[in-house]
Design a protein around this motif. Structure first.
Motif, PDB file in Angstrom:
ATOM      1  N   MET A   1       0.840  -1.204   0.000  1.00 10.66           N
ATOM      2  CA  MET A   1       0.000   0.000   0.000  1.00 10.66           C
ATOM      3  C   MET A   1       0.872   1.249   0.000  1.00 10.66           C
ATOM      4  SD  MET A   1      -3.133   1.352   0.246  1.00 10.66           S
ATOM      5  CE  MET A   1      -4.232   0.116   0.954  1.00 10.66           C
ATOM      6  N   LEU A   2       0.603   2.143  -0.932  1.00 13.40           N
ATOM      7  CA  LEU A   2       1.280   3.440  -0.984  1.00 13.40           C
ATOM      8  C   LEU A   2       0.354   4.469  -0.365  1.00 13.40           C
ATOM      9  CD1 LEU A   2       3.711   5.128  -2.076  1.00 13.40           C
ATOM     10  CD2 LEU A   2       2.386   5.419  -4.188  1.00 13.40           C
ATOM     11  N   SER A   3       0.832   5.167   0.680  1.00 13.20           N
ATOM     12  CA  SER A   3       0.002   6.125   1.415  1.00 13.20           C
ATOM     13  C   SER A   3       0.613   7.515   1.358  1.00 13.20           C
ATOM     14  CB  SER A   3      -0.145   5.693   2.879  1.00 13.20           C
ATOM     15  OG  SER A   3      -0.774   4.432   2.984  1.00 13.20           O
ATOM     16  N   LEU A   4      -0.213   8.504   1.033  1.00  9.94           N
ATOM     17  CA  LEU A   4       0.198   9.900   1.007  1.00  9.94           C
ATOM     18  C   LEU A   4      -0.647  10.659   2.026  1.00  9.94           C
ATOM     19  CD1 LEU A   4       0.810   8.662  -1.873  1.00  9.94           C
ATOM     20  CD2 LEU A   4       0.592  10.967  -2.762  1.00  9.94           C
ATOM     21  N   ARG A   5       0.031  11.431   2.883  1.00 12.33           N
ATOM     22  CA  ARG A   5      -0.658  12.164   3.929  1.00 12.33           C
ATOM     23  C   ARG A   5      -0.288  13.647   3.870  1.00 12.33           C
ATOM     24  NH1 ARG A   5      -3.319   8.365   4.251  1.00 12.33           N
ATOM     25  NH2 ARG A   5      -3.638   6.846   5.916  1.00 12.33           N
ATOM     26  N   ASN A   6      -1.288  14.494   3.549  1.00  8.08           N
ATOM     27  CA  ASN A   6      -1.139  15.947   3.576  1.00  8.08           C
ATOM     28  C   ASN A   6       0.137  16.406   2.868  1.00  8.08           C
ATOM     29  OD1 ASN A   6      -2.046  18.524   4.212  1.00  8.08           O
ATOM     30  ND2 ASN A   6      -0.894  18.588   6.126  1.00  8.08           N
ATOM     31  N   LEU A   7       0.327  15.929   1.648  1.00  8.47           N
ATOM     32  CA  LEU A   7       1.551  16.215   0.893  1.00  8.47           C
ATOM     33  C   LEU A   7       1.472  17.611   0.273  1.00  8.47           C
ATOM     34  CD1 LEU A   7       4.075  14.484   0.394  1.00  8.47           C
ATOM     35  CD2 LEU A   7       3.140  13.920  -1.849  1.00  8.47           C
ATOM     36  N   VAL A   8       2.477  18.428   0.588  1.00  4.31           N
ATOM     37  CA  VAL A   8       2.531  19.822   0.126  1.00  4.31           C
ATOM     38  C   VAL A   8       3.876  20.064  -0.543  1.00  4.31           C
ATOM     39  CG1 VAL A   8       2.596  22.246   0.862  1.00  4.31           C
ATOM     40  CG2 VAL A   8       0.946  20.667   1.896  1.00  4.31           C
ATOM     41  N   LYS A   9       3.845  20.773  -1.678  1.00 10.19           N
ATOM     42  CA  LYS A   9       5.077  21.229  -2.313  1.00 10.19           C
ATOM     43  C   LYS A   9       4.885  22.670  -2.761  1.00 10.19           C
ATOM     44  CE  LYS A   9       9.211  21.176  -4.002  1.00 10.19           C
ATOM     45  NZ  LYS A   9      10.386  21.134  -3.087  1.00 10.19           N
ATOM     46  N   VAL A  10       5.707  23.566  -2.182  1.00  7.94           N
ATOM     47  CA  VAL A  10       5.671  24.989  -2.523  1.00  7.94           C
ATOM     48  C   VAL A  10       7.030  25.372  -3.086  1.00  7.94           C
ATOM     49  CG1 VAL A  10       5.335  27.336  -1.672  1.00  7.94           C
ATOM     50  CG2 VAL A  10       3.980  25.459  -0.703  1.00  7.94           C
ATOM     51  N   TYR A  11       7.026  25.871  -4.321  1.00  7.41           N
ATOM     52  CA  TYR A  11       8.250  26.359  -4.949  1.00  7.41           C
ATOM     53  C   TYR A  11       8.437  27.841  -4.611  1.00  7.41           C
ATOM     54  CZ  TYR A  11       8.150  22.116  -7.828  1.00  7.41           C
ATOM     55  OH  TYR A  11       8.141  20.809  -8.258  1.00  7.41           O
ATOM     56  N   PRO A  12       9.664  28.350  -4.754  1.00  2.44           N
ATOM     57  CA  PRO A  12       9.883  29.778  -4.494  1.00  2.44           C
ATOM     58  C   PRO A  12       8.950  30.629  -5.344  1.00  2.44           C
ATOM     59  CG  PRO A  12      11.979  28.637  -4.689  1.00  2.44           C
ATOM     60  CD  PRO A  12      10.923  27.647  -5.087  1.00  2.44           C
ATOM     61  N   GLY A  13       8.471  31.707  -4.770  1.00  5.18           N
ATOM     62  CA  GLY A  13       7.562  32.582  -5.511  1.00  5.18           C
ATOM     63  C   GLY A  13       6.551  33.291  -4.629  1.00  5.18           C
ATOM     64  N   PRO A  14       5.668  32.601  -3.837  1.00  2.36           N
ATOM     65  CA  PRO A  14       5.572  31.141  -3.792  1.00  2.36           C
ATOM     66  C   PRO A  14       4.628  30.603  -4.864  1.00  2.36           C
ATOM     67  CG  PRO A  14       4.103  32.093  -2.174  1.00  2.36           C
ATOM     68  CD  PRO A  14       4.784  33.255  -2.868  1.00  2.36           C
ATOM     69  N   VAL A  15       4.956  29.422  -5.372  1.00  2.11           N
ATOM     70  CA  VAL A  15       4.078  28.700  -6.289  1.00  2.11           C
ATOM     71  C   VAL A  15       3.773  27.364  -5.657  1.00  2.11           C
ATOM     72  CG1 VAL A  15       3.839  27.651  -8.564  1.00  2.11           C
ATOM     73  CG2 VAL A  15       5.045  29.831  -8.324  1.00  2.11           C
ATOM     74  N   SER A  16       2.512  27.130  -5.364  1.00  5.19           N
ATOM     75  CA  SER A  16       2.109  25.915  -4.671  1.00  5.19           C
ATOM     76  C   SER A  16       1.691  24.863  -5.687  1.00  5.19           C
ATOM     77  CB  SER A  16       0.940  26.214  -3.723  1.00  5.19           C
ATOM     78  OG  SER A  16       0.662  25.103  -2.928  1.00  5.19           O
ATOM     79  N   ALA A  17       2.531  23.833  -5.841  1.00  7.68           N
ATOM     80  CA  ALA A  17       2.260  22.768  -6.810  1.00  7.68           C
ATOM     81  C   ALA A  17       1.359  21.696  -6.228  1.00  7.68           C
ATOM     82  CB  ALA A  17       3.568  22.149  -7.296  1.00  7.68           C
ATOM     83  N   LEU A  18       1.517  21.402  -4.935  1.00  9.16           N
ATOM     84  CA  LEU A  18       0.676  20.428  -4.242  1.00  9.16           C
ATOM     85  C   LEU A  18       0.146  21.073  -2.975  1.00  9.16           C
ATOM     86  CD1 LEU A  18       2.841  17.180  -4.557  1.00  9.16           C
ATOM     87  CD2 LEU A  18       0.914  17.868  -5.995  1.00  9.16           C
ATOM     88  N   ARG A  19      -1.146  20.882  -2.692  1.00 10.98           N
ATOM     89  CA  ARG A  19      -1.789  21.580  -1.589  1.00 10.98           C
ATOM     90  C   ARG A  19      -2.501  20.613  -0.660  1.00 10.98           C
ATOM     91  NH1 ARG A  19      -3.412  25.030  -6.315  1.00 10.98           N
ATOM     92  NH2 ARG A  19      -2.123  26.903  -6.213  1.00 10.98           N
ATOM     93  N   GLY A  20      -1.761  19.701  -0.066  1.00  9.55           N
ATOM     94  CA  GLY A  20      -2.363  18.788   0.898  1.00  9.55           C
ATOM     95  C   GLY A  20      -2.989  17.567   0.261  1.00  9.55           C
ATOM     96  N   LEU A  63       7.072   1.887   5.024  1.00  7.33           N
ATOM     97  CA  LEU A  63       8.397   2.495   4.910  1.00  7.33           C
ATOM     98  C   LEU A  63       8.271   3.972   4.561  1.00  7.33           C
ATOM     99  CD1 LEU A  63      11.548   2.196   4.652  1.00  7.33           C
ATOM    100  CD2 LEU A  63      11.139   1.688   2.229  1.00  7.33           C
ATOM    101  N   ASP A  64       8.865   4.850   5.378  1.00  8.84           N
ATOM    102  CA  ASP A  64       8.834   6.292   5.156  1.00  8.84           C
ATOM    103  C   ASP A  64       9.824   6.642   4.050  1.00  8.84           C
ATOM    104  OD1 ASP A  64       9.081   9.070   5.220  1.00  8.84           O
ATOM    105  OD2 ASP A  64       8.845   9.189   7.388  1.00  8.84           O
ATOM    106  N   ILE A  65       9.312   6.907   2.847  1.00 10.75           N
ATOM    107  CA  ILE A  65      10.207   7.139   1.709  1.00 10.75           C
ATOM    108  C   ILE A  65      10.586   8.616   1.558  1.00 10.75           C
ATOM    109  CG2 ILE A  65       9.360   5.104   0.501  1.00 10.75           C
ATOM    110  CD1 ILE A  65       7.743   6.909  -1.304  1.00 10.75           C
ATOM    111  N   VAL A  66      10.010   9.505   2.385  1.00 10.36           N
ATOM    112  CA  VAL A  66      10.470  10.894   2.408  1.00 10.36           C
ATOM    113  C   VAL A  66      11.760  10.984   3.214  1.00 10.36           C
ATOM    114  CG1 VAL A  66       9.941  13.232   3.187  1.00 10.36           C
ATOM    115  CG2 VAL A  66       8.176  11.877   2.047  1.00 10.36           C
ATOM    116  N   ARG A  67      11.768  10.358   4.384  1.00 15.95           N
ATOM    117  CA  ARG A  67      12.966  10.365   5.220  1.00 15.95           C
ATOM    118  C   ARG A  67      14.045   9.424   4.700  1.00 15.95           C
ATOM    119  NH1 ARG A  67      10.922  10.475  11.542  1.00 15.95           N
ATOM    120  NH2 ARG A  67       9.802  12.482  11.444  1.00 15.95           N
ATOM    121  N   HIS A  68      13.634   8.344   4.047  1.00 15.61           N
ATOM    122  CA  HIS A  68      14.609   7.344   3.583  1.00 15.61           C
ATOM    123  C   HIS A  68      14.379   7.026   2.110  1.00 15.61           C
ATOM    124  CE1 HIS A  68      15.601   6.759   7.814  1.00 15.61           C
ATOM    125  NE2 HIS A  68      14.313   6.599   8.066  1.00 15.61           N
TER     126      HIS A  68
END
Length: 310
Positions: A1-20, A63-68
Motif C-alpha cells: 500500500m502506498l500512502s500519502l498524507r497531507n503532501l505539500v510542495k511549494v516552490y519559491p515565488g511562492p508557487v504551490s504545486a501540491l496543496r495537501g 516504509l517512510d520514503i520521504v525520510r529514507h
C-alpha cells in the motif's frame, strides 16, 4: 500500500504545486488524472525520490520514503514523461546500460535478463536496432522494460501514451495491464481514455488538490440521465456556452455536436438524452473546481503558502 498524507510542495515565488494531497493507493493499477499543470509530475517526482516535499508523509508498506528515499530505490520502477535514451545505442545496449546504472543483478547474468525483458515487452525483433530508429511506442516499451528490471513492487509511469498513435496506444495498454497484475502501478495522465481503459480506481487532481477519488463506472453512474446531445450553429453554441453547462463541443460533418449537462431535464429543442462518458464526468469535475476557485475568497497559492508557513 502506498500512502500519502497531507503532501505539500511549494516552490519559491511562492508557487504551490501540491496543496495537501491525501491518497491510499492499493496493489494494481491506479490512475492520477488531471490537466497539464495540475501537479501530477511534481507528485511523481516526489514519489520517485527525485524531489523533496515541503511537508507531508509518503509511506510504501510502512516504509517512510520521504525520510529514507534510498530505501525506496530497490522497490521502484520509474518511467518519466521524458526519457533520455541515447539514440545511437541499440535497444539491447541501451537496456543493458540502464540495468547496470540501476545496480540490478541476475542469477544468469545481465545479458540474459536483458533478453528476457526485451521479449516481455515484444522488442526482441528490434534488439539490434538503434534507438533513434524506434517508434514512439517502441521507446515507451523499452522504458517499461527498464522499469520492470529488479522486479519492483511500485512502478510509476508519467504520461506514458502522450504522442502515441492509436495502435501503439492499445499495445501499450495491454502491456501496462499485464504489469499491474503483480504490483502497484501508478499511472499519471491527462488523457481520459488511459484511465477508462486501465484503472479500476483513479483520483482527479487539479491545482495541486485531489478533487475526486472514484472509478470509471461510478463517475459515469453519478451523471446518468443528465447528459444531452444535439447540434448547434456557431451562434447557437455561443449562447449554449453562456447559458448551459456544456461538457463537450466538437465538429461533426461541419456542424457543432454539443453535449450539455442538465439535472432538471430542461434542454434545447433537438437535444436528446445520451449515455454519459467518463470524459463527460471528468470535464464536469473540472468545471466544478474552476467555479469553486473563482468564488473562493482566498487565492489558492497564497492560502497554501500560508498553510506551510504555519
Amino acid at each position: 500500500m502506498l500512502s500519502l498524507r497531507n503532501l505539500v510542495k511549494v516552490y519559491p515565488g511562492p508557487v504551490s504545486a501540491l496543496r495537501g494531497v491525501d491518497l491510499e493507493i492499493p496493489r494494481g493499477m491506479f490512475g492520477l488524472l488531471g490537466p497539464n499543470g495540475a501537479g501530477k509530475s511534481t507528485l511523481m517526482k516526489i514519489l520517485s525520490g527525485l524531489l523533496e516535499p515541503t511537508s507531508g508523509e509518503v509511506t510504501l508498506d510502512g516504509l517512510d520514503i520521504v525520510r529514507h528515499p534510498e530505501a525506496l530505490r530497490p522497490h521502484l520502477g520509474y518511467l518519466p514523461q521524458e526519457f533520455g535514451f541515447y539514440p545511437y545505442l541499440t535497444g539491447e545496449a541501451m537496456l543493458l546500460y540502464l540495468l547496470k546504472l540501476k545496480g540490478v543483478t541476475a542469477p544468469r547474468g545481465l545479458k540474459s535478463l536483458c533478453a528476457e525483458l526485451l521479449e516481455r515487452v515484444n522488442l526482441t525483433f528490434a534488439a539490434k536496432r538503434k534507438v533513434k530508429e524506434y517508434s514512439g511506442g517502441m521507446r515507451q516499451r523499452l522504458g517499461i522494460a527498464q522499469a520492470l528490471a529488479g522486479n519492483p513492487q511500485l512502478i510509476i509511469v508519467d504520461e506514458p501514451t502522450a504522442g502515441l498513435d492509436p495502435e501503439e496506444r492499445l499495445r501499450f495498454y495491454r502491456l501496462l495491464a499485464e504489469v499491474a497484475n503483480e504490483r502497484t502501478v501508478l499511472l499519471s495522465t491527462h488523457i481520459v481514455e488511459d484511465v477508462a481503459m486501465l484503472c479500476p480506481r483513479f483520483a482527479v487532481i487539479r491545482q495541486g488538490r485531489v478533487v475526486a477519488i472514484t472509478s470509471p463506472s461510478e463517475a459515469k453512474t453519478s451523471i446518468q440521465g443528465t447528459i444531452f446531445e444535439g447540434t448547434a450553429s456557431a451562434t447557437e453554441l455561443a449562447e449554449l456556452q453562456r447559458t448551459r453547462r456544456v461538457t463537450q463541443a466538437v465538429l461533426f460533418e461541419g456542424r457543432n455536436r454539443v453535449r450539455i449537462h442538465s439535472t432538471g431535464g430542461d434542454v434545447p429543442a433537438g437535444f436528446e438524452r445520451v449515455t454519459p462518458t467518463l470524459e463527460d464526468a471528468y470535464l464536469l469535475m473540472m468545471k466544478d473546481t474552476r467555479e469553486a476557485s473563482a468564488t473562493s475568497q482566498q487565492p489558492p497559492v497564497v492560502e497554501a503558502a500560508r498553510e506551510v508557513a504555519r
